[in-house]
Structure formats: C-alpha cells, structure tokens
Design an enzyme around this catalytic site. Sequence first.
Site, PDB file in Angstrom:
ATOM      1  N   HIS A 196       8.482  -1.436   3.070  1.00 37.45           N
ATOM      2  CA  HIS A 196       7.942  -1.309   4.430  1.00 37.45           C
ATOM      3  C   HIS A 196       7.031  -2.489   4.765  1.00 37.45           C
ATOM      4  CE1 HIS A 196       6.454   1.000   7.973  1.00 37.45           C
ATOM      5  NE2 HIS A 196       5.344   0.306   7.736  1.00 37.45           N
ATOM      6  N   GLU A 197       6.080  -2.761   3.892  1.00 38.97           N
ATOM      7  CA  GLU A 197       5.135  -3.842   4.167  1.00 38.97           C
ATOM      8  C   GLU A 197       5.804  -5.215   4.094  1.00 38.97           C
ATOM      9  OE1 GLU A 197       2.411  -3.101   5.436  1.00 38.97           O
ATOM     10  OE2 GLU A 197       2.447  -0.968   4.933  1.00 38.97           O
TER      11      GLU A 197
ATOM     12  N   HIS B 193       7.138  -6.086   7.483  1.00 40.47           N
ATOM     13  CA  HIS B 193       6.101  -6.668   8.341  1.00 40.47           C
ATOM     14  C   HIS B 193       5.827  -8.126   7.946  1.00 40.47           C
ATOM     15  CE1 HIS B 193       5.298  -2.902  10.244  1.00 40.47           C
ATOM     16  NE2 HIS B 193       4.695  -2.337   9.210  1.00 40.47           N
TER      17      HIS B 193
END
Length: 380
Positions: free
Chosen positions: A33-34, A37
């Site tokens: 997920h990170e 980003h």
Amino acid sequence: MNDIFHAVFSTQGFVLGTLVPFLFVLTVVVFVHEMGHYLIGRWCGIGVKAFSIGFGPELFGFYDRRGTRWKLCAIPLGGYVKFVGDMNATSSQPSTEELESLTEAEREVAFHTQPIWKRAATVVAGPLFNFLLTIAVFAVLFSLYGRPVLEPTVAEVTAGSPAQKAGIQPGDRFVKVDGSKVETFADVQRLVSGRAGDAITFTMQRDGKEIDVTATPEPMEQQDALGNKVKVAVIGVVNNAELGQPRLISYTPAGAVVAAVEETGHVIERTGQFLQRFALGREDKCQLGGPIKIAKMSGQAAKLGFEWLVQLVAFLSVGIGFLNLLPIPPLDGGHLLFYGVEAVIRRPVSERTMEMAYRTGLFLVLGFMGFVFWNDLFGC
C-alpha cells in the site's frame, strides 16, 4: 522450562505459530500500500521524507541517496509515506504558515503544492496497489493449482428451506441469480452468501425449460476453511459429485490474470456489499474483527500451508484497499473527496472546513478501531 519454550517458540506456539505469520501478512499488505503512494509520488516529482512500516518509536532505519528515511517502527499496525510539506503522518493540509516555512526548493517538490491530478494519483495509488497485489496472488495461485468447480445443479433440497418453499427441486440447474448468469455452483454461492433477508429471483432450468422462482436466503452459521465460525446466507440446496461433475479448470498465464482480475472484482463487490449491509445493521457485528482476529487467522492459515497464508494476504489487501477509499478524512478516500471539491470550486477547501472534517473523520476512524478491538477482546 522446556515446555514453556516449546509453547512460545515452536511452530505451534505463539511466536512462530501466530506472531510471525501475523507480521508477515500485515507487513506485506502495508508495504505494498505505502509503496504505491511512494512510487507514484516519486513519478510525479514529489519529494519523500520518510517511508515507514509501523508507527511509534523507530527500531531501525537508513537514508537512501535521495534523503528518504526508510524505517521500521515498533507498532506494526500500519505505515505511512511522509512527503515533503507533510506536517504529520496523515498528509492533512498544512496551514498557510506551515507552507510558508518551507524553502523555495522544498515548495517545488512539496506534496500540497502539486497539481490536483498529481496529488490524486499519488493518493489513489495506495489502494490501487492493494488491488493489484490481490490480482497477482490470485493469478499465481490459478496458474499453479487451477480452480476446482462444480456444475450449478441441485442434488438435494433441505426440508423447510427457502429453496423448498420457492419450489426448487432436485435435478434443477441454476441459470441466473437475479439476472446474473452463473456457470458454476460457486457462482451461486457467491451471489447468495451475502444477501440474507433479500428476496432473490433464480432462473432454473428444468426439463429443458427455464422457470423463475423467488427465494429469500437465511443466515446459517458455518465453519470456514480456517476454522472460524461465520454466518453465511443460504437457500438450502446441496450439490454432489454425481450431478456436480467436479472438474479442474487449468489456466494459461494470460488466462490466470484474466480470472484473477474477475475474482478480485468479485471480492471487492462482496466487501462493499458487506459494509453497506453492516452500516444498515443487517450483518452480525462479530463478522468484523481487528488485529487480534487477523493474528488468529494468520496462525490458522500458516498451519494449513504457505498458499493459505498468501490467500489471506490477498483478501486482507482488498479489505485495506477498500476501507482506505471510503470518503472519510484522514483516509485516502477523504483526501480524494477534498481534491474533487477543489477541482469543482477551483480553489482549495478552506483551512477551517478541512480542520473540522479531519477531526470528525479521525473520531470516526478511532471509533471504528475501538469497535473492532472491543470485538476482538470482549464483544464476540
């Protein structure tokens, strides 16, 4: 002493049997997920100050050549990417004074000074990477193991069940469920399992003709593959090897990807359906759990084999991605909501409005976390 050591550190004990699988599952989902980003943010020319797995005190870390601090922190219940210009881990809008405190070079690469499309792309990349992770996991599993299926036929009808009341008979074949065409018995289960109390129209094939019947699924407590008690909606039909004609579908690599995309779409759909029904009070609160439940499930999956643990990663990844897209600050969906408003009114939302929204959203997020923790410890 030996008994205590074995209970804690054996593969059946807490550390290797539960804690390590839990950390593996959560770390993979959070990291992906990170990383979404981070990668899209870097691609958009946004500076990154820190990439963290976990919160709280730093356990260890290092700086890369761009000056980004990569670190592992003590509380492994999430993570964050801190971009240049972020004043906290939630990437909430900084005040005018905080933005003015940045140097000219920092303002050029600061997150909050970028065009809306760059900020939106960076934010949505986190949940998108979660969905891509699930697709990748399913594609690999389908390629390696294929998928066992049964024909959508009825071998038995439970006495007094919704199916019997609707007139469904042994030998009938499901053609459609509420207008959606079905090809396997699993398709029928998927379309029924989350709709307890809903009147559903079934198109059945009987003696070469198609007939429509209506049945209302009822909730039934069952045990899933990991040994957890779950409530699933059923209409009371049973398949068997004779009528179901079990077979294994094998996939080419490309076919596995297509099937994985379709399966991920089904999981996303069921997740949204569950949360909607839960918000309306139509789902059992015990179906939702927090870190303790995830840790328990991780241990159970690890005992069944690595492929089960990877499947848990896939399902949890969808859940994390979906929840983050909810339009609630400080979740990713909350940021996207503000960017949408900004695009419409052609100016940033006022600092006061954003502050109120973030406080309200944070209260809701903390309340939800408290709810699932309560379920884990006392509620269920």
